[in-house]
Write an enzyme that holds these catalytic residues in place. Structure first.
Site, PDB file in Angstrom:
ATOM      1  CB  THR A   1      -0.931  -0.007   1.231  1.00  0.00           C
ATOM      2  OG1 THR A   1      -1.723  -1.200   1.199  1.00  0.00           O
ATOM      3  CG2 THR A   1      -1.848   1.198   1.241  1.00  0.00           C
ATOM      4  CD  GLU A   2       2.879   3.661   3.782  1.00  0.00           C
ATOM      5  OE1 GLU A   2       3.256   4.636   3.080  1.00  0.00           O
ATOM      6  OE2 GLU A   2       2.195   3.797   4.800  1.00  0.00           O
ATOM      7  CB  SER A   3       6.555   1.926  -1.667  1.00  0.00           C
ATOM      8  OG  SER A   3       6.925   0.590  -1.350  1.00  0.00           O
TER       9      SER A   3
ATOM     10  CE1 TYR B   1      -0.972   3.046   4.209  1.00  0.00           C
ATOM     11  CE2 TYR B   1      -1.775   2.484   6.401  1.00  0.00           C
ATOM     12  CZ  TYR B   1      -0.752   2.510   5.471  1.00  0.00           C
ATOM     13  OH  TYR B   1       0.489   2.004   5.797  1.00  0.00           O
TER      14      TYR B   1
END
Length: 299
Positions: A175-177, A262
């Protein structure tokens, strides 16, 4: 929720009370790495007593570096009561396994008496971290393009060493990168785990674009958040996205569209509401000291 009170970091309880001690060379090395972190305060609060416990677990598993390090702790009274006789035994154990530094340190200790620390005496087997999630990591790895596989392998290897379910670690990194080691956000979050400079500094990450350092820093922060929110996954991942200050201020998942999306995305990938945690890492957040935290979306 599962609380790890009475267990060492890296020694998490698992579902229904079943657990396994990390086994073999990799398990012992994992314990030594954690012991070194606590001995020197690398990414966690310095805790010599806990370091000694972890070194002793690794020594039980036959690791010579752990025997040597624990011997020095006993020789100098670091985290344990000073005991030259115990130090001698530990140094001799390491020497038998070919540890050169133990051979040099032996001259500072006393004559051999056979004394051993209590933690090496016969006792019931302790519990180690074992993922409760039966999700097929290898199947997921096989589905990825080659350029992402190395990062995923690092994540799935390191996550258990921080007592994190690999699937949750992958959910955060994806999800972050999307597993991009060179990712940088408009807010200057960097690397696989998207560490902002303040978080990188907090967890001793010197190079946020080094994937191993970055992942270790992100996992250390996630471990801390899980302890702070007593295993509540929604609150911990909301804290990872928005900061624990925002979660505490809103007494739940903050009413930010980005953060709420998120959290939903993480929980879709990792469909569990609770996660093992070590309550000794940090005092509980005020919001879980007064009520049992559950998933809360404030619209």
């Amino acid at each position: 929720m599962i609380c790890l009170t009475g267990a060492s970091v890296g020694q998490a309880a698992v579902a229904d009370g079943d657990a396994v001690l990390p086994s073999g060379v990799d398990g012992a090395r994992m314990l030594v790495e954690q012991a070194v972190a606590f001995e020197h305060g690398e990414g966690v609060p310095r805790d010599l007593e806990r370091a000694a416990v972890l070194y002793c677990e690794a020594a039980r598993a036959g690791d010579p570096e752990a025997m040597y390090s624990l011997g020095w702790m006993y020789l100098n009274g670091r985290g344990v009561l000073r005991d030259d006789a115990v130090a001698t035994t530990l140094f001799d154990m390491a020497i038998v396994k070919g540890h050169d530094e133990a051979l040099r340190a032996r001259r500072f200790a006393s004559d051999y008496t056979g004394a051993v620390p209590d933690c090496l005496k016969d006792r019931p087997a302790d519990h180690g971290f074992a993922a409760r999630d039966s999700w097929d990591t290898q199947k997921y790895l096989a589905s990825l393009p080659d350029q992402k596989k190395k990062v995923v392998e690092i994540l799935t290897t390191l996550a258990p060493r921080f007592s994190i379910e690999p699937r949750l670690a992958l959910a955060i990194a994806s999800t972050e990168s999307n597993f991009d080691t060179g990712a940088r956000s408009p807010k200057n979050a960097m690397g696989v785990m998207q560490l902002i400079p303040e978080t990188a500094s907090r967890f001793n990450v010197r190079d946020s674009f080094d994937p191993v350092q970055n992942i270790k820093g992100g996992l250390a922060y996630l471990r801390w958040l899980l302890a702070y929110y007593r295993g509540d996954v929604a609150l911990a991942v909301a804290g990872y996205n928005a900061g624990e200050g925002a979660v505490d201020r809103y007494r739940g998942v903050p009413p930010f569209k980005e953060t709420q999306n998120y959290v939903r995305r993480i929980l879709a990938f990792f469909p569990r509401t609770d996660h093992p945690f070590d309550a000794r890492l940090v005092d509980a957040s005020p919001i879980v000291q007064t009520f049992r935290a559950v998933t809360r979306f404030k619209d």
